[in-house]
Design a protein around this motif. Structure first.
Motif, mmCIF file in Angstrom:
data_model
loop_
_atom_site.group_PDB
_atom_site.id
_atom_site.type_symbol
_atom_site.label_atom_id
_atom_site.label_comp_id
_atom_site.label_asym_id
_atom_site.label_seq_id
_atom_site.Cartn_x
_atom_site.Cartn_y
_atom_site.Cartn_z
ATOM 1 N N ALA A 109 0.809 -1.212 0.000
ATOM 2 C CA ALA A 109 0.000 0.000 0.000
ATOM 3 C C ALA A 109 0.845 1.265 0.000
ATOM 4 O O ALA A 109 0.429 2.302 -0.531
ATOM 5 C CB ALA A 109 -0.926 -0.001 1.219
ATOM 6 N N LEU A 110 2.051 1.191 0.573
ATOM 7 C CA LEU A 110 2.859 2.388 0.779
ATOM 8 C C LEU A 110 3.926 2.593 -0.284
ATOM 9 O O LEU A 110 4.285 3.733 -0.598
ATOM 10 C CB LEU A 110 3.549 2.314 2.150
ATOM 11 C CG LEU A 110 2.655 2.362 3.379
ATOM 12 C CD1 LEU A 110 3.446 1.937 4.613
ATOM 13 C CD2 LEU A 110 2.102 3.775 3.559
ATOM 14 N N SER A 111 4.469 1.522 -0.826
ATOM 15 C CA SER A 111 5.657 1.619 -1.668
ATOM 16 C C SER A 111 5.310 2.038 -3.096
ATOM 17 O O SER A 111 4.281 1.634 -3.644
ATOM 18 C CB SER A 111 6.393 0.281 -1.699
ATOM 19 O OG SER A 111 7.550 0.361 -2.511
ATOM 20 N N ASN A 112 6.208 2.829 -3.689
ATOM 21 C CA ASN A 112 6.046 3.190 -5.094
ATOM 22 C C ASN A 112 6.959 2.381 -6.003
ATOM 23 O O ASN A 112 7.113 2.697 -7.186
ATOM 24 C CB ASN A 112 6.289 4.689 -5.302
ATOM 25 C CG ASN A 112 7.707 5.120 -4.916
ATOM 26 O OD1 ASN A 112 8.629 4.306 -4.839
ATOM 27 N ND2 ASN A 112 7.881 6.414 -4.668
ATOM 28 N N ALA A 113 7.582 1.339 -5.456
ATOM 29 C CA ALA A 113 8.517 0.495 -6.203
ATOM 30 C C ALA A 113 7.904 -0.881 -6.445
ATOM 31 O O ALA A 113 6.948 -1.279 -5.767
ATOM 32 C CB ALA A 113 9.826 0.360 -5.432
ATOM 33 N N PRO A 114 8.449 -1.632 -7.397
ATOM 34 C CA PRO A 114 7.984 -3.014 -7.579
ATOM 35 C C PRO A 114 8.127 -3.821 -6.297
ATOM 36 O O PRO A 114 9.086 -3.644 -5.537
ATOM 37 C CB PRO A 114 8.917 -3.549 -8.671
ATOM 38 C CG PRO A 114 9.393 -2.338 -9.411
ATOM 39 C CD PRO A 114 9.484 -1.253 -8.379
ATOM 40 N N LEU A 115 7.180 -4.715 -6.046
ATOM 41 C CA LEU A 115 7.228 -5.598 -4.887
ATOM 42 C C LEU A 115 8.145 -6.776 -5.197
ATOM 43 O O LEU A 115 8.032 -7.384 -6.267
ATOM 44 C CB LEU A 115 5.830 -6.102 -4.537
ATOM 45 C CG LEU A 115 4.790 -5.027 -4.224
ATOM 46 C CD1 LEU A 115 3.422 -5.672 -3.974
ATOM 47 C CD2 LEU A 115 5.207 -4.183 -3.028
#
Length: 351
Positions: free
Chosen positions: A219-225
């Motif tokens: 929910a928070l990250s703007n990078a690939p998981l």
């Protein structure tokens, strides 16, 4: 022709930290473990993530019969308590120093990678590309000052937890059968850590993180998981493996999963009883959910028991032979072996 191997996770630095002749271990090997420079060359290892991992003090480790536990119908491994910051930082700095020494000792063979420019330069020159990773953020203070210090040393990948709880979140226990839904999500400090890692282009590793923490990062990250060394829960229902829902979220983010070779997460039974069949079964399932562009390798070499048929990094050509016999074509094997990781790093760090 040897197929290049880019690996999502190893614990060679931990092995170095306990070895009386570290330089010789790196340059020549000692006939033990799963990694060293000669065997990396023999197995086609061109790069990967080298983990800083802080072992618990011996007094905090529960007495366990690992073989008996892993061959039983079910198990839950008690976890040691959280680590003190001063203790964790001292060991983390030592292991970061080991990685820096590897580059100093073999500058023509090994480079520490801080950017995609560094990555491509090393691969073009035939040098092994080493990425500094931290498995569990116990060495990072909640003000995050140490994060910036380790970033300056070369840190480019971080997992907020190993299975022990940290100031940032909660890991999954080593439990079978179990879901990864085992506790609360990220702390407020953990949420700040995600933002800081995004700002610094430090890749966030979801392996070992519980399901609620996984959801918070998503929910928070703007990078690939990314899960650097995890397998399919649908095949082996260990708490450490990823559900199809989690795999779908990783796929949709443009992320990656690295196949973990640890026998405990591939299947049940002894190391001798887990082999190519289980490894390929997990690969098949991961590809069926993730697609061919989001799957790679995450060996856990020098941090886990791997199948006897593989043994160590020099056994990787035999694994690729098994993939061919299983029906994987050359293009798919190249994606799994190295190309997907290279693409992921470009998406995470920028070109």
């Amino acid at each position: 022709m040897t197929i290049p191997v880019f690996d999502g996770h190893n614990d060679f630095l931990l092995r170095m930290s306990a070895h009386p002749q570290r330089d010789k271990l790196w340059l020549e090997g000692d006939g033990k473990g799963q990694l060293d420079l000669p065997r990396m060359r023999a197995g086609g290892f061109v790069g990967g993530f080298f983990a800083i991992y802080i072992p618990s003090p011996r007094a905090d480790m529960p007495a366990l019969d690992m073989d008996a536990m892993l061959t039983s119908p079910s198990y839950t491994m008690p976890l040691p308590p959280p680590l003190e910051l001063d203790y964790a930082q001292a060991i983390a700095v030592q292991q970061a120093g080991h990685l820096l020494a590897m580059e100093r000792l073999a500058p023509g063979d090994f480079s520490i990678i801080r950017s995609t420019t560094d990555l491509h330069a090393a691969l073009s020159a035939g040098r092994i590309a080493g990425i500094m990773h931290m498995e569990g953020a116990e060495a990072i203070d909640t003000d995050l000052d140490a994060l910036y210090a380790f970033h300056a040393m070369g840190l480019r990948s971080l997992g907020p937890v190993w299975s022990r709880p940290t100031a940032f979140g909660h890991g999954v226990p080593f439990a079978y059968p179990s879901t990864p839904d085992t506790g609360p999500g990220l702390t407020d400090a953990g949420k700040r850590l995600v933002k800081a890692c995004n700002d610094l282009k430090i890749m966030l590793d979801l392996s070992h993180l519980n399901e609620a923490g996984f959801n918070d990062v998503a929910a928070l990250s703007n990078a690939p998981l990314v899960a650097t060394h995890s397998n399919a829960h649908a095949v082996t229902p260990s708490a450490r493996n990823l559900t199809d829902r989690q795999l779908g979220m990783i796929r949709d983010s443009g992320g990656m999963v690295g196949l973990n070779y640890a026998t405990a997460f591939l299947g049940t039974g002894s190391r001798a009883g887990v082999g190519w069949e289980q490894m390929l079964r997990h690969l098949d399932h991961l590809i069926s959910v993730l697609g061919e562009d989001h799957i790679g390798l995450g060996s856990d070499f020098d941090g886990a028991q791997v199948p006897d048929v593989l043994s160590d990094v020099a056994g990787m050509p035999a694994f690729f032979d098994q993939m061919r016999q299983h029906g994987y074509d050359a293009a798919l094997i190249e994606k799994i072996s190295h190309k997907n990781w290279l693409g992921l790093l470009e998406r995470t760090w920028g070109a």
